[in-house]
Write an enzyme that holds these catalytic residues in place. Sequence first.
Site, PDB file in Angstrom:
ATOM      1  N   ASP A 114      83.496  94.961 120.639  1.00  0.00           N
ATOM      2  CA  ASP A 114      82.062  95.189 120.808  1.00  0.00           C
ATOM      3  C   ASP A 114      81.441  93.878 121.286  1.00  0.00           C
ATOM      4  O   ASP A 114      81.308  92.946 120.507  1.00  0.00           O
ATOM      5  CB  ASP A 114      81.453  95.632 119.471  1.00  0.00           C
ATOM      6  CG  ASP A 114      79.997  96.064 119.599  1.00  0.00           C
ATOM      7  OD1 ASP A 114      79.441  96.517 118.586  1.00  0.00           O
ATOM      8  OD2 ASP A 114      79.432  95.913 120.697  1.00  0.00           O
ATOM      9  N   ASP A 155      76.612  94.775 125.972  1.00  0.00           N
ATOM     10  CA  ASP A 155      76.671  95.544 124.705  1.00  0.00           C
ATOM     11  C   ASP A 155      76.505  97.041 124.969  1.00  0.00           C
ATOM     12  O   ASP A 155      75.385  97.574 124.867  1.00  0.00           O
ATOM     13  CB  ASP A 155      75.553  95.034 123.775  1.00  0.00           C
ATOM     14  CG  ASP A 155      75.656  95.679 122.391  1.00  0.00           C
ATOM     15  OD1 ASP A 155      74.670  95.605 121.646  1.00  0.00           O
ATOM     16  OD2 ASP A 155      76.706  96.313 122.093  1.00  0.00           O
ATOM     17  N   HIS A 193      82.355 100.885 121.490  1.00  0.00           N
ATOM     18  CA  HIS A 193      81.300 101.877 121.631  1.00  0.00           C
ATOM     19  C   HIS A 193      80.793 101.924 123.071  1.00  0.00           C
ATOM     20  O   HIS A 193      80.720 100.907 123.770  1.00  0.00           O
ATOM     21  CB  HIS A 193      80.176 101.676 120.619  1.00  0.00           C
ATOM     22  CG  HIS A 193      79.224 100.555 120.871  1.00  0.00           C
ATOM     23  ND1 HIS A 193      78.107 100.685 121.672  1.00  0.00           N
ATOM     24  CD2 HIS A 193      79.219  99.277 120.428  1.00  0.00           C
ATOM     25  CE1 HIS A 193      77.447  99.535 121.671  1.00  0.00           C
ATOM     26  NE2 HIS A 193      78.086  98.668 120.945  1.00  0.00           N
ATOM     27  N   HIS A 232      70.307  93.735 123.298  1.00  0.00           N
ATOM     28  CA  HIS A 232      69.452  94.887 123.026  1.00  0.00           C
ATOM     29  C   HIS A 232      68.168  94.885 123.854  1.00  0.00           C
ATOM     30  O   HIS A 232      67.120  95.360 123.395  1.00  0.00           O
ATOM     31  CB  HIS A 232      69.118  95.003 121.533  1.00  0.00           C
ATOM     32  CG  HIS A 232      70.244  95.555 120.733  1.00  0.00           C
ATOM     33  ND1 HIS A 232      70.148  95.883 119.404  1.00  0.00           N
ATOM     34  CD2 HIS A 232      71.523  95.831 121.084  1.00  0.00           C
ATOM     35  CE1 HIS A 232      71.307  96.366 118.970  1.00  0.00           C
ATOM     36  NE2 HIS A 232      72.162  96.347 119.978  1.00  0.00           N
ATOM     37  N   GLU A 234      76.943 104.334 118.391  1.00  0.00           N
ATOM     38  CA  GLU A 234      77.146 103.168 117.518  1.00  0.00           C
ATOM     39  C   GLU A 234      75.806 102.518 117.208  1.00  0.00           C
ATOM     40  O   GLU A 234      75.539 102.117 116.084  1.00  0.00           O
ATOM     41  CB  GLU A 234      78.075 102.148 118.202  1.00  0.00           C
ATOM     42  CG  GLU A 234      78.440 100.954 117.328  1.00  0.00           C
ATOM     43  CD  GLU A 234      77.489  99.764 117.458  1.00  0.00           C
ATOM     44  OE1 GLU A 234      77.632  98.812 116.666  1.00  0.00           O
ATOM     45  OE2 GLU A 234      76.585  99.795 118.323  1.00  0.00           O
ATOM     46  N   GLU A 235      74.950 102.468 118.223  1.00  0.00           N
ATOM     47  CA  GLU A 235      73.668 101.788 118.050  1.00  0.00           C
ATOM     48  C   GLU A 235      72.734 102.528 117.093  1.00  0.00           C
ATOM     49  O   GLU A 235      71.751 101.978 116.613  1.00  0.00           O
ATOM     50  CB  GLU A 235      72.981 101.614 119.415  1.00  0.00           C
ATOM     51  CG  GLU A 235      73.772 100.781 120.412  1.00  0.00           C
ATOM     52  CD  GLU A 235      73.854  99.304 120.054  1.00  0.00           C
ATOM     53  OE1 GLU A 235      74.486  98.553 120.823  1.00  0.00           O
ATOM     54  OE2 GLU A 235      73.324  98.911 118.984  1.00  0.00           O
TER      55      GLU A 235
HETATM   56 ZN   LIG Z   1      77.338  96.793 120.365  1.00  0.00          ZN
END
Ligand SMILES: [Zn+2]
Length: 485
Positions: free
Chosen positions: A349, A288, A276, A447, A320-321
């Site tokens: 990922d 990420d 992603h 994140h 994707e998130e």
């Molecule tokens: Zn990810």
Amino acid sequence: MLAAFATVLAGLVATTAPVEAKDSGCGRTNDSVRKLLECVTLDGVLEHEEAFAAIADANGGNRAAGSPGYEASADYVEDRLTRAGYVVTRQTFNVFSWEEAGPSALEQTSPDVVSYVEDTDFAATTHSEPGDVTAAVTPVDLMLGLGNTSTSGCEASDFAGFPAGTIALIQRGTCTFELKAENAAAAGASAVLFFNQGNTADAGRQGIPAVTLGNDYTADLPALNATYALGAELAGIPDLEMRLFANVTRTPTTTENVIAESRRGDPADVIMAGAHLDSVPEGPGINDNGSGSSALIEVAEQIAKLKLPNRLRFAWWGAEEAGLVGSTYYVNNLSDDGLAAIEMYLNFDMVGSPNYGLFIYDGDGSGFGLVGPDGSDEIEALFERYYAERGIPSEPTAFSGRSDYQAFINNGVPSGGLFTGAEGVKTPAQAEKWGGVAGVAYDPCYHSACDGIDNLSHEALDINADAIAYVVYLYASRREAINAE
Ligand SMILES: [Zn+2]
């Protein structure tokens, strides 16, 4: 099965005539796998990581779905893959663009007057709708304490007697935040205050949960996420009234998947690899998932000019998130023949976590009991072989449903891939194996705004970029299908 495969593989590596490398960066012809791995370099991967970091810097610090940062990332991938000779398409789909519009607020208004601290006690729930509500608070089927198996808000019956108009206090556990919030809305709640599960002492289960409502969230409620400690404290206050202000915007928009396909190879035999491309709104997403995205660009470029019997298809997924939106859209829009032509799907990922573990998706279910579609075990075995050949320890990781392999698995496509860890905590035994720090998350910036260019293990990136090239090359070169009888 594994044994047979191993023999075949050995034969392949030792005896197959080397694939002609025409004016690719590879050049030499003797040992194709080793040659390709020499050409796939850490510097090659970092070049793309730096490009994504610069894009995030130039676009408000993130590359989230529907944002200019994502658009620029997609342009970058399209440009590189087109110049490498692939046929590149961009598949557009609908998504909500979500971002914070300013500071949110969480306050106790009665019995006491208390203001809680954003990003310490609480944060806006990703994909929350905007809203500012002051009302009584109603706990919903809570189960406090270590070891709890909370199902708070998962069943409509949890809301029996729920006073309409109040704020639902809901604990993490068992089902998605989306389902919990939809149930709360159906019961007449005016807002939702989620708090972490607290079932273990891990930071990931105690701190502010990095959990989204997702792109499919349809209820019109504002929501905030709080720490377990705050949730448990609030649950014990009788006649509690609070103000919940979600200072966010959620706008319907479109975004894209970027698909790059080789011009040669059997179109009925597609080796597919994906990563992603979007980040969360909170940060630039360089681990990420700039790491998977960058490693795939490097591998695709270095393998581009090789003449391979099977068709290669690389995908950079959007949104994707927001809930695996792009990959799910892609699979759901394949024709039956299109789906049947995909021999396997390889997912990458987070492959450069700073406090990394070297994890392989558990295709045979030996580690976690979740077996992938027939053939996924072979993919796992080949990645294990790559690491074992180099004396590098690896461990299985579950198909937890938290990344883009899920839609492929749901449709019976053999799947696998690599992962270096997110909010999970490294054990002392793992620190023995891979180095790094025990008791600390594999990616402490998961994140977050600090998931930038310095949030990478170059060692893990280097190892894994080669692992990806190794597996993609061997499957693209192989003539028999993965789960041939
Ligand atoms: Zn990810």
